[in-house]
Motif scaffolding. Sequence first.
Motif, PDB file in Angstrom:
ATOM      1  N   ARG A 102       0.820  -1.215   0.000  1.00 49.92           N
ATOM      2  CA  ARG A 102       0.000   0.000   0.000  1.00 49.92           C
ATOM      3  C   ARG A 102       0.851   1.260   0.000  1.00 49.92           C
ATOM      4  O   ARG A 102       0.646   2.175   0.785  1.00 49.92           O
TER       5      ARG A 102
ATOM      6  N   LEU B  78       2.340   4.774  -1.149  1.00 50.69           N
ATOM      7  CA  LEU B  78       1.766   5.970  -1.734  1.00 50.69           C
ATOM      8  C   LEU B  78       2.749   6.682  -2.648  1.00 50.69           C
ATOM      9  O   LEU B  78       2.376   7.292  -3.627  1.00 50.69           O
TER      10      LEU B  78
ATOM     11  N   GLU C 114       0.492   3.767   3.339  1.00 46.74           N
ATOM     12  CA  GLU C 114      -0.779   4.346   3.800  1.00 46.74           C
ATOM     13  C   GLU C 114      -0.856   4.342   5.311  1.00 46.74           C
ATOM     14  O   GLU C 114      -1.495   5.196   5.906  1.00 46.74           O
TER      15      GLU C 114
END
Lengths: 436, 481
Positions: B159, B161, B177
């Motif tokens: 996850r 970013l 995240e």
Amino acid sequence: MLCRNPSDYVRETKKDIVPVQRNYDPDLHPFEVAREYTRAMNAVKMERIFARPFICSLDGHRDSVQCLTKHSTELSLLLSGSCDGEIKLWNVAQRTCQATIPAHDGFVRGICVIPDGTAFYSIGNDKLIKRWSMDNYDAPAMTIVGKHVFTSIDHHYKNSQYVTSGENVSLWDEQRAQPLQSFKWGADSHAKIKFNPIETTVLASCAADRSIILYDTRQSVPLRKITLQMNSSSLAWNPLEAFVFTTANEDFNLYSFDIRFLQRPFNIHKDHVAAVIDVDYSPTGKEFVSGSYDKTVRIFAADKGHSRDIYHTKRMQHISCVQWTADNKYVISGSDEMCLRLWKAKASEKLGVIRDREAETLEYNDALKEKFAHFPKIKRIARQRNLPKHVYHAKREHKTIQESQKRHEANARANSKPGSVPFVSERSKVILKEEE
Amino acid sequence: MTTRRTKKLLYVKERKAKFAARQTTRAEILHVEEEGYITSDKVDEEEQRTVDLTQTDIKSSVDIFSAQKRFDLELPLYGPYKIDYTRNGRHLLLGGRKGHVAAFDWQTKKLHCEMNVMEQVNDVKWLHIETMYAVAQRQWTYIYDNQGVEVHCLKVLDRSLHLEFLPYHFLLAATNEAGYLSYIDVSIGKKVASYNTRVANGNGKCGTSIMCQNPSNALIGLGHAGGVLTFWSPNQREPLVKMLAHKSTLRSIAIDRTGTYMATSGVDAKLKIWDLRTYKCLHEYRTASNGASSLSFSQKNLLAASYRDVVEIYNDICDNESASNELPRYLLHQCSNGASASSLAFCPYEDVLGVGHERGFVSLLVPGAGEPNFDALEANPYQTKKQRKHAEVKQLLDKIQPDMITLDNSVLSEIDRKGFIRKQEDKRNNFNFVKPKELIIQSDKKKGKIGKRLARKTQIRDTKLKEFLQQQQLKRKKNKN
């Protein structure tokens, strides 16, 4: 508007080299020191990976090798004498024995080649000096019978004179059967005699009463005598500095003296763990090799106190003689188990043809190693050597002995009147007395 | 102790260093190319401002090669695009949010690969070479070959970013995240460090995507919600530097190539220029509402800022001597169809700015942005395949270990005074000691046969004594009664 012409940056034909544009602006090269440090680490590690100094062993002798000499004019010729009276001529480049001469009845104590390379002398336990010509090995060109056993022989670098050591030091002329001159100063016998290659009238000998005596052929009396704590087995003159010689002593050290100031050695070379038997200088005068009774060969830099490198093999027993070849690349050691061994002088050197780019990279690596030599990780890797077990344990023991001696001295100093226990430098402790 | 010999050695070293410095400056004569620039002819009485020039004006007044560098890619279907140029400025990577990933040589327009990864794409980044790139997808981060073949799936970077690649350390840094900053060594594929970057300002939500690397010392700068800016290295759990940059959320950070200047923009509509050596704010400008959504420095210190669909380029913003609060605008561009710009990147060694926006990609001409003379041993836009292979090997050999990342690069080249003093102290202490007092730990002695017998005897004696005393007590009580 920035516009590049691709033909400036791309090669025209396949036979061309590719253009490499350079801009040395430091903004384009961040992390300079970190990258160079990484390269220095790699260089040091590769040096250890490629450190394989042993090249080959020359065997053929039937008894332990006693003395070694390199030929004065031929680079690849080597003469060795063994304890059963044989002299062998080796072609080191082809690793073969060229000739075997049954020279003497007992040990061959010394060999020396005359400067123009046409003949060589050999002495042995049978009190004979034999002169051999390089053309004919069947019979000696001349034989001289002496009154006592000779231990060492050396030839003048310019004149046709040679000197032998035994009970006393005798200067001979090539034509005569009697010595021209005899020097004596109190010692029973001399282990080694060596002529100075630059100041050709000066010679030095190691005497059996723990002393080193300097002579001049122009005088009838010896010049100086210095007495050390223990006996010296051998000595060697520096081929480039006229006043420097190094002695191999039985108290495990080598001492470098300046003949202008004999009160103390200007350098002590420590690293061996048994008596040092032989020493020889490199033709550059910057390094020397020493072989000792502890079955190791060590290479020292002439100005440093500890060895740069150590060579050992399980099969190599006590070393009796070492030589550094005249092209500065190889070191030869003769030992008790009848073998001569050929080693590289620089353990990680690449032999053979080295291309320009490769030579440049090797030089760059050397410069990096020198620049970052004091960083702890790099120092540790550069210093790392595998020591044979007996040497390792002996060194540890010596270290504890030395530390305890220092501690005792520090205690005595701390617990007595200030100034009553002075600091004496180790180099001053070496010489017992100097006589003229 | 300076002897004559050491003095001479030092003198020789200094002379060599001076000679080297002189030779490198003299080598500047060999530089072939020159920077781009805009000269304005004096029309009417006023000087024509460079801001008034449009891209079509510039395109029409340059040569045909440079005019080819100005192009538009209309990709309206797959969402706002993230872009990345390789280190030598030759290849371009596009990643659309809805999954479209494309890699191509933008100068010859040769497509390497184009695919849809069927997942949300948060960020794309080239690795050290144009044959590998990393895509931060919704679940994990994937590494693809330039043919589009998936090479690795990095489950460690889940996850993510935003991705940053540190080229000299071969480290891929990614923010999560969940607020974690992770470093992966791409050459050996191992995770180096992973730290929780939640800045204690009471903010429940974490995980910032505002990230920038400092190219001169390889630190990662993260922007957090309360306007806090932190710098991280993989060696420490805490940030190395923590500073309050803006009074509200940061929107973007950019650091110049030499690591001296930093530009930050925040939601408070301010654009600040900082000096990174002293962490002082040099200039503060007022910008359009909501601040610049992305910032980027070029190699020649031009700053590009995007405000929704307008891209502004400023020159001399760092050394701006004038006291005015006006932004020194150099050029301006409005993306077609009002598509808001999502990603800005100056192409290294070229006078080109790449803008990834909602409806595709546009490449703008910016004279004077790129470094004219590259060093072929660092980054070569005209690299042949063989040169690329050799360069990769050399880069890997020169890979700097991550524990050498520090705030100040010059520490390695300075004398370690503290260490030296400490060593001297240790030596002095060692020589004056009387005897080393060893810590003798009192070990519980194991009792032998005799010891056990003795212990038993004493025990029996004690119990007998106890009984005797108790009897005496009873007798006394009886007598009393």
